[in-house]
Design a protein around this motif. Structure first.
Motif, PDB file in Angstrom:
ATOM      1  N   ALA A 170       0.797  -1.217   0.000  1.00 46.71           N
ATOM      2  CA  ALA A 170       0.000   0.000   0.000  1.00 46.71           C
ATOM      3  C   ALA A 170       0.832   1.271   0.000  1.00 46.71           C
ATOM      4  O   ALA A 170       0.278   2.365  -0.094  1.00 46.71           O
ATOM      5  N   LEU A 171       2.144   1.176   0.116  1.00 43.74           N
ATOM      6  CA  LEU A 171       2.972   2.374   0.122  1.00 43.74           C
ATOM      7  C   LEU A 171       2.878   3.104  -1.216  1.00 43.74           C
ATOM      8  O   LEU A 171       2.678   2.484  -2.265  1.00 43.74           O
ATOM      9  N   PRO A 172       2.990   4.425  -1.213  1.00 41.62           N
ATOM     10  CA  PRO A 172       2.871   5.198  -2.452  1.00 41.62           C
ATOM     11  C   PRO A 172       3.801   4.709  -3.558  1.00 41.62           C
ATOM     12  O   PRO A 172       4.968   4.372  -3.314  1.00 41.62           O
ATOM     13  N   LEU A 173       3.234   4.666  -4.757  1.00 38.24           N
ATOM     14  CA  LEU A 173       3.926   4.388  -6.016  1.00 38.24           C
ATOM     15  C   LEU A 173       4.390   2.945  -6.191  1.00 38.24           C
ATOM     16  O   LEU A 173       5.025   2.628  -7.194  1.00 38.24           O
ATOM     17  N   VAL A 174       4.041   2.060  -5.265  1.00 36.95           N
ATOM     18  CA  VAL A 174       4.403   0.654  -5.440  1.00 36.95           C
ATOM     19  C   VAL A 174       3.746   0.097  -6.701  1.00 36.95           C
ATOM     20  O   VAL A 174       4.356  -0.680  -7.449  1.00 36.95           O
ATOM     21  N   GLY A 175       2.520   0.502  -6.967  1.00 35.41           N
ATOM     22  CA  GLY A 175       1.844   0.062  -8.182  1.00 35.41           C
ATOM     23  C   GLY A 175       2.556   0.522  -9.443  1.00 35.41           C
ATOM     24  O   GLY A 175       2.592  -0.189 -10.453  1.00 35.41           O
ATOM     25  N   VAL A 176       3.139   1.719  -9.388  1.00 36.52           N
ATOM     26  CA  VAL A 176       3.896   2.231 -10.536  1.00 36.52           C
ATOM     27  C   VAL A 176       5.149   1.379 -10.756  1.00 36.52           C
ATOM     28  O   VAL A 176       5.477   1.010 -11.887  1.00 36.52           O
ATOM     29  N   ASP A 194      -3.043   6.443  -6.249  1.00 38.11           N
ATOM     30  CA  ASP A 194      -2.502   7.361  -5.259  1.00 38.11           C
ATOM     31  C   ASP A 194      -1.896   8.622  -5.872  1.00 38.11           C
ATOM     32  O   ASP A 194      -1.262   9.409  -5.176  1.00 38.11           O
ATOM     33  N   VAL A 195      -2.094   8.821  -7.189  1.00 35.61           N
ATOM     34  CA  VAL A 195      -1.596  10.022  -7.863  1.00 35.61           C
ATOM     35  C   VAL A 195      -2.776  10.775  -8.469  1.00 35.61           C
ATOM     36  O   VAL A 195      -3.514  10.237  -9.294  1.00 35.61           O
ATOM     37  N   GLU A 196      -2.936  12.024  -8.057  1.00 37.65           N
ATOM     38  CA  GLU A 196      -4.020  12.853  -8.598  1.00 37.65           C
ATOM     39  C   GLU A 196      -3.634  13.447  -9.935  1.00 37.65           C
ATOM     40  O   GLU A 196      -4.415  13.448 -10.897  1.00 37.65           O
ATOM     41  N   GLU A 197      -2.428  13.989 -10.026  1.00 34.49           N
ATOM     42  CA  GLU A 197      -1.907  14.522 -11.280  1.00 34.49           C
ATOM     43  C   GLU A 197      -0.384  14.518 -11.220  1.00 34.49           C
ATOM     44  O   GLU A 197       0.205  14.498 -10.133  1.00 34.49           O
ATOM     45  N   PRO A 212      -0.305  13.856  -4.738  1.00 31.45           N
ATOM     46  CA  PRO A 212      -0.944  12.625  -4.264  1.00 31.45           C
ATOM     47  C   PRO A 212      -2.457  12.759  -4.208  1.00 31.45           C
ATOM     48  O   PRO A 212      -2.997  13.832  -3.932  1.00 31.45           O
ATOM     49  N   ALA A 213      -3.136  11.671  -4.470  1.00 35.02           N
ATOM     50  CA  ALA A 213      -4.596  11.651  -4.387  1.00 35.02           C
ATOM     51  C   ALA A 213      -5.078  11.359  -2.973  1.00 35.02           C
ATOM     52  O   ALA A 213      -6.252  11.594  -2.659  1.00 35.02           O
ATOM     53  N   LEU A 214      -4.192  10.837  -2.124  1.00 32.22           N
ATOM     54  CA  LEU A 214      -4.571  10.416  -0.778  1.00 32.22           C
ATOM     55  C   LEU A 214      -3.537  10.900   0.223  1.00 32.22           C
ATOM     56  O   LEU A 214      -2.358  11.062  -0.113  1.00 32.22           O
ATOM     57  N   SER A 215      -3.980  11.132   1.450  1.00 30.90           N
ATOM     58  CA  SER A 215      -3.021  11.341   2.526  1.00 30.90           C
ATOM     59  C   SER A 215      -2.394   9.990   2.865  1.00 30.90           C
ATOM     60  O   SER A 215      -2.933   8.931   2.504  1.00 30.90           O
ATOM     61  N   LEU A 216      -1.264  10.004   3.566  1.00 27.53           N
ATOM     62  CA  LEU A 216      -0.645   8.741   3.949  1.00 27.53           C
ATOM     63  C   LEU A 216      -1.573   7.919   4.833  1.00 27.53           C
ATOM     64  O   LEU A 216      -1.640   6.689   4.719  1.00 27.53           O
ATOM     65  N   ALA A 217      -2.330   8.591   5.706  1.00 26.87           N
ATOM     66  CA  ALA A 217      -3.277   7.876   6.571  1.00 26.87           C
ATOM     67  C   ALA A 217      -4.368   7.218   5.743  1.00 26.87           C
ATOM     68  O   ALA A 217      -4.759   6.071   5.991  1.00 26.87           O
ATOM     69  N   GLU A 218      -4.892   7.935   4.736  1.00 30.44           N
ATOM     70  CA  GLU A 218      -5.925   7.366   3.875  1.00 30.44           C
ATOM     71  C   GLU A 218      -5.365   6.199   3.052  1.00 30.44           C
ATOM     72  O   GLU A 218      -6.030   5.187   2.858  1.00 30.44           O
ATOM     73  N   GLN A 219      -4.145   6.364   2.581  1.00 31.62           N
ATOM     74  CA  GLN A 219      -3.557   5.338   1.729  1.00 31.62           C
ATOM     75  C   GLN A 219      -3.265   4.063   2.500  1.00 31.62           C
ATOM     76  O   GLN A 219      -3.445   2.961   1.984  1.00 31.62           O
TER      77      GLN A 219
END
Length: 228
Positions: free
Chosen positions: A13-19, A63-66, A83-90
């Motif tokens: 779930a950490l940011p950009l792992v999907g990328v 997790d990326v808005e733009e 980011p599209a989400l805060s770390l807490a939301e993500q």
């Protein structure tokens, strides 16, 4: 004296792992600009890989808005992303202890490098002391996955053990973090083997070879020669 640590955090779930998963041939480095409130801007440096695949993955990332390409040189590209989400939301659906996550912001540490990979982040940074590092590592051990790769004192010369193989060093660090060397012992060879996804006999062999290497590099060289 502070500590310099290198470690892996395993959390999908950490940011950009999907990328990173969508562009496995690229090396992706992430900087978080925390002066932007609870949604720190992502500064992303990408080296290698397909530019088309990376940018498609950024566009599709939940997790990326733009995002915007802000510079490139040879095979390295620099992006800024909102980011599209805060770390807490993500991380909220994956980590129960959100209060603990927020508390990590107060730990006396400076993360220098975040490399995003297909199952989490590989990080390195400075910690003020052992207590600060323990607070950080304990949180991730309890809430996701944490694997220490290197831990040295600030300003120390290269530590004994440079002759260790990566697998031997990994086995030693994993055994240490899991409490194999504690008195009383807090884990078993079987548990370490499960963590490393190898057999218990392989763990035992790696630890024994690592011990031998460390002895030869340290205490063995200071002993007087044995009598003939």
């Amino acid at each position: 004296m502070g500590l310099l640590a290198a470690f892996d955090i395993h959390c999908d779930a950490l940011p950009l792992v999907g990328v990173a998963r969508a562009a496995p041939e690229a090396t992706i480095l992430l900087e978080l600009q925390f002066n932007h409130g609870d949604r720190p801007l992502f500064m992303i440096t990408v080296t290698g890989g397909s530019q088309t695949a990376v940018e498609a993955a950024l566009t599709d990332a939940v997790d990326v808005e733009e995002w915007a390409l802000i510079g490139e040189a040879d095979s390295t590209r620099r992006y800024q992303a909102v980011p599209a989400l805060s770390l807490a939301e993500q991380l909220g659906d994956y980590i129960d202890d959100l209060a603990g996550l927020e508390a990590l912001a107060t730990v006396d540490a400076a993360i220098e490098r975040i490399e995003v990979n297909r199952d989490g982040w590989r990080q390195s940074g400075w910690f003020a002391d052992r207590a600060a590092f323990t607070e950080f590592s304990t949180f991730w051990q309890r809430n996701a996955g944490f694997r220490l790769r290197r831990l040295t004192r600030d300003g120390a010369s290269e530590p004994p053990g440079d002759g260790l193989s990566d697998r031997q060093r990994e086995a030693l660090r994993t055994a240490y973090e899991m409490g194999y060397f504690d008195i009383p012992r807090r884990t078993s060879l079987n548990a370490i083997a499960a963590e490393l996804d190898i057999s218990a006999s392989s763990v035992s062999e790696r630890l024994r070879r690592a011990h031998l290497q460390l002895i030869e590099e340290t205490v063995a060289t200071t002993w007087p020669p044995l009598p003939d």
